[in-house]
Design a protein around this motif. Structure first.
Motif, PDB file in Angstrom:
ATOM      1  N   ALA A 125     -12.476 137.425  52.546  1.00  0.00           N
ATOM      2  CA  ALA A 125     -13.911 137.663  52.374  1.00  0.00           C
ATOM      3  C   ALA A 125     -14.187 139.134  52.082  1.00  0.00           C
ATOM      4  O   ALA A 125     -15.028 139.467  51.237  1.00  0.00           O
ATOM      5  CB  ALA A 125     -14.669 137.212  53.624  1.00  0.00           C
ATOM      6  N   LEU A 126     -13.474 140.028  52.773  1.00  0.00           N
ATOM      7  CA  LEU A 126     -13.658 141.460  52.543  1.00  0.00           C
ATOM      8  C   LEU A 126     -13.264 141.826  51.115  1.00  0.00           C
ATOM      9  O   LEU A 126     -13.954 142.591  50.436  1.00  0.00           O
ATOM     10  CB  LEU A 126     -12.831 142.261  53.550  1.00  0.00           C
ATOM     11  N   SER A 127     -12.155 141.267  50.649  1.00  0.00           N
ATOM     12  CA  SER A 127     -11.710 141.525  49.278  1.00  0.00           C
ATOM     13  C   SER A 127     -12.749 141.060  48.261  1.00  0.00           C
ATOM     14  O   SER A 127     -13.045 141.764  47.284  1.00  0.00           O
ATOM     15  CB  SER A 127     -10.378 140.822  49.021  1.00  0.00           C
ATOM     16  N   ALA A 128     -13.306 139.871  48.475  1.00  0.00           N
ATOM     17  CA  ALA A 128     -14.307 139.332  47.542  1.00  0.00           C
ATOM     18  C   ALA A 128     -15.545 140.225  47.485  1.00  0.00           C
ATOM     19  O   ALA A 128     -16.106 140.459  46.405  1.00  0.00           O
ATOM     20  CB  ALA A 128     -14.687 137.916  47.958  1.00  0.00           C
ATOM     21  N   LEU A 129     -15.968 140.737  48.641  1.00  0.00           N
ATOM     22  CA  LEU A 129     -17.141 141.609  48.667  1.00  0.00           C
ATOM     23  C   LEU A 129     -16.822 142.981  48.082  1.00  0.00           C
ATOM     24  O   LEU A 129     -17.642 143.560  47.355  1.00  0.00           O
ATOM     25  CB  LEU A 129     -17.653 141.751  50.099  1.00  0.00           C
ATOM     26  N   ALA A 130     -15.643 143.500  48.385  1.00  0.00           N
ATOM     27  CA  ALA A 130     -15.257 144.817  47.860  1.00  0.00           C
ATOM     28  C   ALA A 130     -15.233 144.816  46.338  1.00  0.00           C
ATOM     29  O   ALA A 130     -15.532 145.830  45.700  1.00  0.00           O
ATOM     30  CB  ALA A 130     -13.889 145.219  48.419  1.00  0.00           C
ATOM     31  N   ALA A 131     -14.891 143.677  45.750  1.00  0.00           N
ATOM     32  CA  ALA A 131     -14.847 143.575  44.289  1.00  0.00           C
ATOM     33  C   ALA A 131     -16.226 143.733  43.655  1.00  0.00           C
ATOM     34  O   ALA A 131     -16.323 144.011  42.450  1.00  0.00           O
ATOM     35  CB  ALA A 131     -14.242 142.234  43.882  1.00  0.00           C
ATOM     36  N   ARG A 132     -17.290 143.539  44.450  1.00  0.00           N
ATOM     37  CA  ARG A 132     -18.658 143.668  43.942  1.00  0.00           C
ATOM     38  C   ARG A 132     -19.252 145.048  44.225  1.00  0.00           C
ATOM     39  O   ARG A 132     -20.403 145.310  43.895  1.00  0.00           O
ATOM     40  CB  ARG A 132     -19.561 142.598  44.568  1.00  0.00           C
ATOM     41  N   MET A 133     -18.469 145.930  44.839  1.00  0.00           N
ATOM     42  CA  MET A 133     -18.946 147.247  45.226  1.00  0.00           C
ATOM     43  C   MET A 133     -18.477 148.314  44.243  1.00  0.00           C
ATOM     44  O   MET A 133     -17.563 148.097  43.451  1.00  0.00           O
ATOM     45  CB  MET A 133     -18.445 147.596  46.631  1.00  0.00           C
ATOM     46  N   ASN A 134     -19.092 149.490  44.350  1.00  0.00           N
ATOM     47  CA  ASN A 134     -18.562 150.654  43.666  1.00  0.00           C
ATOM     48  C   ASN A 134     -17.161 150.921  44.200  1.00  0.00           C
ATOM     49  O   ASN A 134     -16.960 150.956  45.418  1.00  0.00           O
ATOM     50  CB  ASN A 134     -19.478 151.856  43.939  1.00  0.00           C
ATOM     51  N   PRO A 135     -16.147 151.092  43.327  1.00  0.00           N
ATOM     52  CA  PRO A 135     -14.770 151.258  43.814  1.00  0.00           C
ATOM     53  C   PRO A 135     -14.598 152.375  44.841  1.00  0.00           C
ATOM     54  O   PRO A 135     -13.828 152.231  45.799  1.00  0.00           O
ATOM     55  CB  PRO A 135     -13.981 151.549  42.537  1.00  0.00           C
ATOM     56  N   ASP A 136     -15.310 153.485  44.662  1.00  0.00           N
ATOM     57  CA  ASP A 136     -15.169 154.587  45.610  1.00  0.00           C
ATOM     58  C   ASP A 136     -15.716 154.218  46.990  1.00  0.00           C
ATOM     59  O   ASP A 136     -15.226 154.709  48.011  1.00  0.00           O
ATOM     60  CB  ASP A 136     -15.885 155.833  45.091  1.00  0.00           C
ATOM     61  N   LEU A 174      -6.765 143.200  48.799  1.00  0.00           N
ATOM     62  CA  LEU A 174      -7.503 144.323  49.362  1.00  0.00           C
ATOM     63  C   LEU A 174      -7.142 145.640  48.694  1.00  0.00           C
ATOM     64  O   LEU A 174      -7.942 146.574  48.695  1.00  0.00           O
ATOM     65  CB  LEU A 174      -7.240 144.422  50.871  1.00  0.00           C
ATOM     66  N   ALA A 175      -5.963 145.731  48.131  1.00  0.00           N
ATOM     67  CA  ALA A 175      -5.560 146.963  47.450  1.00  0.00           C
ATOM     68  C   ALA A 175      -6.280 147.139  46.121  1.00  0.00           C
ATOM     69  O   ALA A 175      -6.372 148.253  45.601  1.00  0.00           O
ATOM     70  CB  ALA A 175      -4.052 146.970  47.217  1.00  0.00           C
ATOM     71  N   ALA A 176      -6.802 146.048  45.566  1.00  0.00           N
ATOM     72  CA  ALA A 176      -7.387 146.092  44.227  1.00  0.00           C
ATOM     73  C   ALA A 176      -8.548 147.077  44.070  1.00  0.00           C
ATOM     74  O   ALA A 176      -8.654 147.724  43.031  1.00  0.00           O
ATOM     75  CB  ALA A 176      -7.821 144.685  43.820  1.00  0.00           C
ATOM     76  N   PRO A 177      -9.474 147.218  45.060  1.00  0.00           N
ATOM     77  CA  PRO A 177     -10.613 148.121  44.834  1.00  0.00           C
ATOM     78  C   PRO A 177     -10.249 149.599  44.833  1.00  0.00           C
ATOM     79  O   PRO A 177     -11.058 150.427  44.464  1.00  0.00           O
ATOM     80  CB  PRO A 177     -11.548 147.812  46.017  1.00  0.00           C
ATOM     81  N   PHE A 178      -9.032 149.953  45.291  1.00  0.00           N
ATOM     82  CA  PHE A 178      -8.671 151.352  45.336  1.00  0.00           C
ATOM     83  C   PHE A 178      -8.547 151.931  43.926  1.00  0.00           C
ATOM     84  O   PHE A 178      -8.156 151.227  43.000  1.00  0.00           O
ATOM     85  CB  PHE A 178      -7.306 151.523  46.026  1.00  0.00           C
ATOM     86  N   PRO A 179      -8.833 153.229  43.768  1.00  0.00           N
ATOM     87  CA  PRO A 179      -8.426 153.881  42.524  1.00  0.00           C
ATOM     88  C   PRO A 179      -6.928 153.672  42.338  1.00  0.00           C
ATOM     89  O   PRO A 179      -6.187 153.554  43.308  1.00  0.00           O
ATOM     90  CB  PRO A 179      -8.757 155.368  42.784  1.00  0.00           C
ATOM     91  N   GLN A 180      -6.464 153.624  41.097  1.00  0.00           N
ATOM     92  CA  GLN A 180      -5.097 153.218  40.819  1.00  0.00           C
ATOM     93  C   GLN A 180      -4.068 154.022  41.591  1.00  0.00           C
ATOM     94  O   GLN A 180      -3.117 153.472  42.148  1.00  0.00           O
ATOM     95  CB  GLN A 180      -4.798 153.329  39.315  1.00  0.00           C
TER      96      GLN A 180
END
Length: 204
Positions: A125-136, A174-180
Motif C-alpha cells: 500500500a505504501l508503494s502504491a501511494l508513493a508512486a502518486r507522490m512527488n519523488p523527492d 518501495l525502492a522505485a520512488p527513490f531518485p535513481q
C-alpha cells in the motif's frame, strides 16, 4: 451520473466511523476509480478528488494496529489518486503514505509470521501511494517502509521461500520512488544481507 452518486455516498460517511464503514469506503473508492477511468479526465478528476479526500481522512483515523483496513483504504486512495490532477493527488497520497509508514514502524522488533505478512501488505500500500507522490517527498517515506521490510527479511527463515519472495517484491517496489542514485545505493546495501538470502524458485 454514477460517479457523482458514488462520490456523494463517500462524502456521507460520518467522521467517526465503525470498522464496517472503512471497508465500505474502500469498496466505494475502488468503484469510483473504475467509473472515473471511463470518463473524460477533466470531468473525472474533481469527482476522484472528492472521494480521495474522504478516504485520506479515514486513513488518518484508523488505529495503526489494524493493517487490513489500512491496506484496503491505502489501495483505494492510490486508485483514486491515479484519476486526479497530479498535484492534488500527490498531497492526498502523502497523507495516506505517512499513516502507513507509521504503521509499518510500529511493527515489533521481533517479528512473528503474522507480522511479516502484515508488513508486506502495508508495504504494498505504501508503494502504491508513493508512486502518486512527488519523488523527492516519496523517497523518505519509502525508505522508512523499506527499513522495516528489510528487518522482516532478516527475521524470516531461509526455508520460507514464499514469505521471502513476497517481502523482496515489496522491497523492490518501495525502492522505485527513490531518485535513481539513491535507489541503487539502497538495493546495493541490501544485496549483502536480505536479498541474497532469497532462494530462486527456478533453482529449487
Amino acid at each position: 451520473r454514477g460517479a457523482a452518486f458514488i462520490a456523494s455516498a463517500l462524502e456521507s460517511t460520518p467522521e467517526s466511523m465503525p470498522e464496517t464503514d472503512s471497508y465500505r469506503l474502500s469498496s466505494l473508492g475502488e468503484t469510483l476509480s473504475a467509473l472515473a477511468a471511463r470518463m473524460n479526465p477533466d470531468d473525472a478528476a474533481p469527482l476522484a478528488a472528492r472521494g480521495a479526500a474522504v478516504i485520506a481522512r479515514a486513513l488518518e483515523s484508523i488505529p495503526e494496529t489494524n493493517p487490513e483496513r489500512l491496506w484496503s483504504l491505502g489501495e483505494a486512495l492510490s486508485a483514486l489518486a491515479a484519476r486526479m490532477n497530479p498535484d492534488d493527488a500527490a498531497s492526498l497520497a502523502a497523507r495516506g503514505a505517512a499513516v502507513i509508514a507509521r504503521a509499518l514502524e510500529s511493527t515489533p522488533e521481533s517479528m512473528s509470521e503474522t507480522d511479516s505478512y502484515r508488513v508486506s501488505s502495508l508495504g504494498e500500500a505504501l508503494s502504491a501511494l508513493a508512486a502518486r507522490m512527488n519523488p523527492d517527498d516519496a523517497a523518505p517515506l519509502a525508505a522508512r517502509g523499506a527499513a522495516v521490510i528489510a528487518r522482516a527479511l532478516e527475521s524470516t527463515p531461509q526455508t520460507d521461500s514464499y514469505r521471502l519472495l513476497s517481502l523482496r517484491e515489496t522491497l523492490l517496489a518501495l525502492a522505485a520512488p527513490f531518485p535513481q542514485e539513491s535507489s541503487t545505493q539502497l538495493l546495493l546495501a541490501l544485496s549483502n544481507m536480505s536479498l541474497q538470502r532469497i532462494p530462486n524458485p527456478q533453482e529449487e
